[in-house]
Design a protein around this motif. Structure first.
Motif, PDB file in Angstrom:
ATOM      1  N   ALA A 239      40.730   1.450  -0.877  1.00  0.00           N
ATOM      2  CA  ALA A 239      40.175   2.667  -0.261  1.00  0.00           C
ATOM      3  C   ALA A 239      38.802   3.000  -0.837  1.00  0.00           C
ATOM      4  N   GLY A 240      38.655   2.813  -2.165  1.00  0.00           N
ATOM      5  CA  GLY A 240      37.361   3.087  -2.790  1.00  0.00           C
ATOM      6  C   GLY A 240      36.271   2.166  -2.270  1.00  0.00           C
ATOM      7  N   ILE A 241      36.619   0.866  -2.167  1.00  0.00           N
ATOM      8  CA  ILE A 241      35.645  -0.090  -1.628  1.00  0.00           C
ATOM      9  C   ILE A 241      35.284   0.272  -0.191  1.00  0.00           C
ATOM     10  N   SER A 242      36.295   0.665   0.595  1.00  0.00           N
ATOM     11  CA  SER A 242      36.040   1.037   1.993  1.00  0.00           C
ATOM     12  C   SER A 242      35.108   2.238   2.073  1.00  0.00           C
ATOM     13  N   LEU A 243      35.321   3.219   1.191  1.00  0.00           N
ATOM     14  CA  LEU A 243      34.452   4.406   1.200  1.00  0.00           C
ATOM     15  C   LEU A 243      33.018   4.040   0.826  1.00  0.00           C
ATOM     16  N   VAL A 244      32.851   3.163  -0.183  1.00  0.00           N
ATOM     17  CA  VAL A 244      31.507   2.757  -0.595  1.00  0.00           C
ATOM     18  C   VAL A 244      30.799   2.016   0.532  1.00  0.00           C
ATOM     19  N   VAL A 245      31.512   1.041   1.139  1.00  0.00           N
ATOM     20  CA  VAL A 245      30.918   0.286   2.240  1.00  0.00           C
ATOM     21  C   VAL A 245      30.593   1.205   3.408  1.00  0.00           C
ATOM     22  N   GLY A 246      31.535   2.107   3.747  1.00  0.00           N
ATOM     23  CA  GLY A 246      31.285   3.046   4.844  1.00  0.00           C
ATOM     24  C   GLY A 246      30.106   3.959   4.548  1.00  0.00           C
ATOM     25  N   GLY A 247      30.008   4.405   3.273  1.00  0.00           N
ATOM     26  CA  GLY A 247      28.882   5.282   2.906  1.00  0.00           C
ATOM     27  C   GLY A 247      27.547   4.576   3.020  1.00  0.00           C
ATOM     28  N   ILE A 248      27.529   3.323   2.575  1.00  0.00           N
ATOM     29  CA  ILE A 248      26.286   2.542   2.693  1.00  0.00           C
ATOM     30  C   ILE A 248      25.915   2.356   4.162  1.00  0.00           C
ATOM     31  N   GLY A 249      26.932   2.089   4.999  1.00  0.00           N
ATOM     32  CA  GLY A 249      26.661   1.921   6.429  1.00  0.00           C
ATOM     33  C   GLY A 249      26.080   3.190   7.045  1.00  0.00           C
TER      34      GLY A 249
END
Length: 275
Positions: A239-249
């Protein structure tokens, strides 16, 4: 939520359930000194009246059960009348065999829902005679379908079970062996101490030092909790990785949307647009 669901399923069996078995079970070099017998059950009942509520033998053999032209493979369990209470199994039809039928070696059988469907389909199995190793046994009960994945410790969902009095099982299969002892304690706070005491008594009686072992549902609950903690950590990391990737996007999209309008904004301001 997953942790709560797993714990709830295990608690349906009762956290005060324990099982004692010879460590040599399943080993090819099993010795007579480390096997359980019916006298062990009686001795533990007398020696542990303040700790053990109920304790029954459990012997297992794989066999085909037949009625007319229908035949089905089944796990045939030899046990006593308290088994259903110890395992918290509900009866859908009929009843479980009683103490009198157990002591008299009656040829009666209780089948589970899976075996009833294979042998009788939509028909009523009560009162019918099925053949276990060519020995006729009268069906007196059908266990309700159990949705819990832990209730029978089954490896396969299609496993079918039949339960007969231990003495009858012994006569049919020509064996006096007991694979394990199953019981419940009067309190769920002294299960480990009860198991330790029971295994010591068995070792003394059989002249062994470490021939028997046991486990209880509380240990399974603790194991499940450890697994759910690991799963929680893994899911949290994902979930943390998904949030980071989503935030960068999202940041890139906002940056691009502003950058591509730089010339437009400059032109508007040159023509007098306000901030």
């Amino acid at each position: 939520g997953g942790k709560a669901a797993i714990t709830q399923e295990m608690n349906k069996m009762g956290v005060n359930l324990f099982i004692i078995y010879p460590k040599s079970n399943g080993a090819g070099d099993q010795q007579a000194g480390t096997t359980l017998n019916f006298q062990d059950v009686q001795n533990l009942k007398r020696a542990l009246p303040q700790e053990v509520k109920d304790i029954v033998p459990s012997s297992v053999e794989y066999s085909s059960i037949q009625i007319n032209q229908r035949r089905a493979s089944s796990v045939v369990v030899g046990t006593e009348s308290k088994f259903a209470q110890i395992r918290n199994r509900e009866i859908a039809l009929g009843r479980f065999f009683n103490e009198e039928e157990t002591d008299a070696y009656r040829r009666v059988v209780v089948i589970d829902n899976s075996l009833a469907e294979k042998l009788f389909g939509a028909g009523n199995p009560l009162g019918q005679h099925v053949f276990v190793q060519n020995v006729p046994c009268r069906v007196i009960g059908v266990l309700a379908k159990d949705e819990s994945p832990f209730a029978q410790f089954q490896n396969f969902e299609e496993s079918a079970y039949a339960y007969i009095p231990w003495g009858t099982w012994s006569e049919i299969f020509g064996s006096r062996r007991i694979d394990q002892l199953e019981g419940t304690t009067l309190s769920d706070t002294n299960i480990d101490a009860t198991i330790d005491l029971a295994t010591r008594l068995l070792n003394q009686r059989h002249g062994t030092t470490d021939g028997f072992d046991g486990f209880n549902m509380e240990q399974m609950v603790q194991t499940a909790e450890s697994i759910t903690k690991i799963l929680t950590s893994i899911i949290g990391l994902v979930a943390g990785i998904s949030l980071v990737v989503g935030g960068i996007g999202i940041m890139n999209i906002m940056l691009v949307s502003v950058t591509e309008r730089t010339r437009e904004i400059g032109l508007r301001k040159a023509l007098g647009a306000k901030e």
